[in-house]
Motif scaffolding. Structure first.
Motif, PDB file in Angstrom:
ATOM      1  N   PRO A  34     -10.443   2.822   2.229  1.00  0.00           N
ATOM      2  CA  PRO A  34     -10.159   1.717   1.289  1.00  0.00           C
ATOM      3  C   PRO A  34      -9.531   0.493   1.965  1.00  0.00           C
ATOM      4  O   PRO A  34      -9.638  -0.613   1.453  1.00  0.00           O
ATOM      5  N   LEU A  35      -8.896   0.672   3.129  1.00  0.00           N
ATOM      6  CA  LEU A  35      -8.278  -0.457   3.824  1.00  0.00           C
ATOM      7  C   LEU A  35      -9.149  -0.989   4.970  1.00  0.00           C
ATOM      8  O   LEU A  35      -8.715  -1.857   5.717  1.00  0.00           O
ATOM      9  N   ALA A  36     -10.366  -0.471   5.099  1.00  0.00           N
ATOM     10  CA  ALA A  36     -11.268  -0.970   6.143  1.00  0.00           C
ATOM     11  C   ALA A  36     -11.528  -2.454   5.919  1.00  0.00           C
ATOM     12  O   ALA A  36     -11.689  -2.909   4.790  1.00  0.00           O
ATOM     13  N   GLY A  37     -11.535  -3.193   7.023  1.00  0.00           N
ATOM     14  CA  GLY A  37     -11.823  -4.615   6.943  1.00  0.00           C
ATOM     15  C   GLY A  37     -10.650  -5.474   6.498  1.00  0.00           C
ATOM     16  O   GLY A  37     -10.754  -6.689   6.425  1.00  0.00           O
ATOM     17  N   ARG A  38      -9.511  -4.846   6.216  1.00  0.00           N
ATOM     18  CA  ARG A  38      -8.348  -5.598   5.729  1.00  0.00           C
ATOM     19  C   ARG A  38      -7.360  -5.838   6.864  1.00  0.00           C
ATOM     20  O   ARG A  38      -7.136  -4.975   7.707  1.00  0.00           O
ATOM     21  N   THR A  39      -6.761  -7.025   6.863  1.00  0.00           N
ATOM     22  CA  THR A  39      -5.664  -7.315   7.778  1.00  0.00           C
ATOM     23  C   THR A  39      -4.387  -6.864   7.078  1.00  0.00           C
ATOM     24  O   THR A  39      -4.164  -7.187   5.906  1.00  0.00           O
ATOM     25  N   LEU A  40      -3.581  -6.088   7.774  1.00  0.00           N
ATOM     26  CA  LEU A  40      -2.397  -5.461   7.173  1.00  0.00           C
ATOM     27  C   LEU A  40      -1.118  -5.978   7.817  1.00  0.00           C
ATOM     28  O   LEU A  40      -1.141  -6.506   8.928  1.00  0.00           O
ATOM     29  N   VAL A  44       0.840  -1.194   0.000  1.00  0.00           N
ATOM     30  CA  VAL A  44       0.000   0.000   0.000  1.00  0.00           C
ATOM     31  C   VAL A  44       0.876   1.245   0.000  1.00  0.00           C
ATOM     32  O   VAL A  44       0.628   2.207  -0.713  1.00  0.00           O
ATOM     33  N   ASP A  45       1.925   1.227   0.824  1.00  0.00           N
ATOM     34  CA  ASP A  45       2.828   2.373   0.934  1.00  0.00           C
ATOM     35  C   ASP A  45       4.157   1.866   1.480  1.00  0.00           C
ATOM     36  O   ASP A  45       4.184   0.944   2.285  1.00  0.00           O
ATOM     37  N   SER A  46       5.250   2.454   1.022  1.00  0.00           N
ATOM     38  CA  SER A  46       6.564   2.070   1.534  1.00  0.00           C
ATOM     39  C   SER A  46       7.535   3.228   1.378  1.00  0.00           C
ATOM     40  O   SER A  46       7.486   3.961   0.394  1.00  0.00           O
ATOM     41  N   THR A  47       8.423   3.379   2.370  1.00  0.00           N
ATOM     42  CA  THR A  47       9.463   4.405   2.277  1.00  0.00           C
ATOM     43  C   THR A  47      10.841   3.768   2.109  1.00  0.00           C
ATOM     44  O   THR A  47      11.833   4.479   2.073  1.00  0.00           O
ATOM     45  N   PHE A  48      10.905   2.441   2.040  1.00  0.00           N
ATOM     46  CA  PHE A  48      12.205   1.782   1.990  1.00  0.00           C
ATOM     47  C   PHE A  48      13.020   2.176   0.761  1.00  0.00           C
ATOM     48  O   PHE A  48      14.237   2.098   0.779  1.00  0.00           O
ATOM     49  N   PHE A  57      -7.679   0.268  10.079  1.00  0.00           N
ATOM     50  CA  PHE A  57      -8.608   1.276   9.574  1.00  0.00           C
ATOM     51  C   PHE A  57     -10.064   0.900   9.830  1.00  0.00           C
ATOM     52  O   PHE A  57     -10.965   1.396   9.172  1.00  0.00           O
ATOM     53  N   GLY A  58     -10.282   0.007  10.810  1.00  0.00           N
ATOM     54  CA  GLY A  58     -11.641  -0.351  11.208  1.00  0.00           C
ATOM     55  C   GLY A  58     -12.266  -1.412  10.313  1.00  0.00           C
ATOM     56  O   GLY A  58     -11.719  -1.774   9.276  1.00  0.00           O
TER      57      GLY A  58
END
Length: 150
Positions: free
Chosen positions: A128-134, A26-30, A71-72
């Motif tokens: 958009p990330l609601a309900g998702r395991t991250l 989804v996002d990365s700063t590496f 994100f709920g």
């Protein structure tokens, strides 16, 4: 490098990656410059800051973040149906298009069109990330007391 643990009142320089469990980044700063943030400044949601607490420069970990800590859960009542004429006539409305409204406090509230049928347009206002395991991967590069020069 110091031994100061991440806590309130610290400025942290870190790399992070946020992935949907088992895949998509989804996002990365590496692959970019490492951001610095002050714990409690709102740059990271509080639940994500909690995972950093106690880490020190040089530490790296990956944690699984369940929806309630991310994100709920997806809330069906956050999907609303509008009429086609509620949108400008030249606006392309199809599933996946992001539209933006102002909420009661005049804050921007983005939603994603999920269905267009006849004169009805369904818009999903869930994150958009609601309900998702991250998966939240973090590498701490530096920890300093707030107020020290960079």
């Amino acid at each position: 490098m110091n031994d100061l643990p991440v806590d309130k009142g610290t400025r942290v320089t870190l790399h992070f990656a946020l992935r949907i469990q088992g895949g998509e980044v989804v996002d990365s700063t590496f692959d970019k410059d490492a951001p610095s943030l002050e714990i409690g400044d709102g740059n990271l949601p509080e639940n994500f800051e909690a995972y950093l607490m106690g880490m020190k420069a040089g530490d790296r970990k990956t944690v699984v973040v369940p929806p309630e800590k991310g994100f709920g859960q997806h809330n069906p009542s956050n999907i609303q149906t509008f009429k086609r004429h509620d949108f400008s006539a030249d606006m392309v409305l199809e599933p996946g298009v992001v539209v933006s409204f102002a909420d009661a406090r005049q804050q921007e509230l983005p939603g994603v069109v999920t269905r267009v049928e006849g004169d009805e347009v369904d818009v999903d206002f869930n994150h958009p990330l609601a309900g998702r395991t991250l998966e939240f991967e973090v590498a701490i590069l530096d920890v300093e007391p707030v107020g020290t020069a960079h």
